[in-house]
Design an enzyme around this catalytic site. Sequence first.
Site, PDB file in Angstrom:
ATOM      1  N   LYS A 209       0.846  -1.196   0.000  1.00  0.00           N
ATOM      2  CA  LYS A 209       0.000   0.000   0.000  1.00  0.00           C
ATOM      3  C   LYS A 209       0.884   1.250   0.000  1.00  0.00           C
ATOM      4  CE  LYS A 209      -3.851  -2.359   2.235  1.00  0.00           C
ATOM      5  NZ  LYS A 209      -4.567  -2.726   3.459  1.00  0.00           N
TER       6      LYS A 209
ATOM      7  N   ASP B  30     -11.453   2.850   4.639  1.00  0.00           N
ATOM      8  CA  ASP B  30     -12.002   1.515   4.389  1.00  0.00           C
ATOM      9  C   ASP B  30     -13.534   1.513   4.397  1.00  0.00           C
ATOM     10  OD1 ASP B  30     -10.222  -0.625   3.939  1.00  0.00           O
ATOM     11  OD2 ASP B  30      -9.493  -0.511   5.995  1.00  0.00           O
TER      12      ASP B  30
ATOM     13  N   GLN C  21      -5.032  -1.789   9.627  1.00  0.00           N
ATOM     14  CA  GLN C  21      -4.908  -3.082   8.952  1.00  0.00           C
ATOM     15  C   GLN C  21      -5.471  -4.186   9.851  1.00  0.00           C
ATOM     16  OE1 GLN C  21      -3.887  -3.478   5.791  1.00  0.00           O
ATOM     17  NE2 GLN C  21      -4.131  -5.699   5.857  1.00  0.00           N
TER      18      GLN C  21
HETATM   19  N1  GUN Z   1      -7.098  -6.939   5.864  1.00  0.00           N
HETATM   20  C1  GUN Z   1      -7.350  -7.626   4.736  1.00  0.00           C
HETATM   21  N2  GUN Z   1      -8.004  -6.845   3.849  1.00  0.00           N
HETATM   22  C2  GUN Z   1      -8.162  -5.647   4.440  1.00  0.00           C
HETATM   23  C3  GUN Z   1      -8.770  -4.410   4.015  1.00  0.00           C
HETATM   24  O1  GUN Z   1      -9.315  -4.268   2.921  1.00  0.00           O
HETATM   25  N3  GUN Z   1      -8.719  -3.412   4.928  1.00  0.00           N
HETATM   26  C4  GUN Z   1      -8.163  -3.547   6.149  1.00  0.00           C
HETATM   27  N4  GUN Z   1      -8.182  -2.509   6.965  1.00  0.00           N
HETATM   28  N5  GUN Z   1      -7.587  -4.653   6.566  1.00  0.00           N
HETATM   29  C5  GUN Z   1      -7.593  -5.697   5.706  1.00  0.00           C
END
Ligand code: GUN
Length: 283
Positions: free
Chosen positions: A49, A116, A93
């Site tokens: 990311k 998110d 995350q």
């Molecule tokens: N863990 C796996 N996929 C995601 C996601 O799309 N967002 C977040 N915050 N954690 C994740």
Amino acid sequence: MAEILDGKKLRDKIFEDLKIKIDKMSVKPTLAVILAGDNPASAIYVRNKKKTAEKLGINSIIIEYPSNISEDVIIKKIEELNSDKDITAILVQLPLPVHVDKFKVIETILPEKDVDGLTSYNSGKLFLGEKPYVYPCTPKGILLLLDEYNIEIEGKHVVVLGRSNLVGKPVAQMLLNRNATVTMCHSHTKNLDNIIKTADILISAVGKKIVGEKNIIKSNCVIVDVGIFKDESGKVRGDVEFDEVFESASYISPVPGGVGPMTIASLMLNTVELSEGSRKLGR
Ligand code: GUN
């Protein structure tokens, strides 16, 4: 024979447009990512990311904590990020260490920085059929992919396998808002094979092999495979046995190269959208 839903190609197209847009922004977006614990997959995702954000001209910071971190420290950090004008997007995350209440942590994020779309404000807006600040990344990516290939959603029977807050529930709601007829299936669903056979669009977000030889999909079914796991030989696989369904499906997203790249594309889109919104709000 199925056409491939090419997530990499669409991601690259989105990034090209996004880069031009970001280059023109006088104040660049800043994404803050909280990574707590030592989940190796999470560490890779977060690094990707950051790398992607940097390539596009988005600022990013990673705040890392060991797995024994207290919930209070994470919450205090989010409060600090909430009031920091330079931070336009916050991502926690998942998964968090087991002793940390993920709902409480996510709920601390200001809805207008919730990249998110997971806070109760944003998911509530989605479930009311109103506009949240942003939509959750993987569901948003799935819809962008379906739209790119002009796949009709209205009136179609969509079967969603998996009911997670990150994928299953929000994607079902987004499709319902687009006038699909949605059936949600999960580990307690009876007669799963019979339901799968009725799907015009099948979205599988389980993380283990679920659609194999014994399941026969409807002819011309559109398959979106969100699952990703390593099999016994260490090979990366999706939920769906690609070779088994390839002939009868009309479209299929591969693993890797389908939904995965779309999730990160959506995260970058969301980061820019929140940043534009924050300037409109004067924050
Ligand atoms: N863990 C796996 N996929 C995601 C996601 O799309 N967002 C977040 N915050 N954690 C994740």
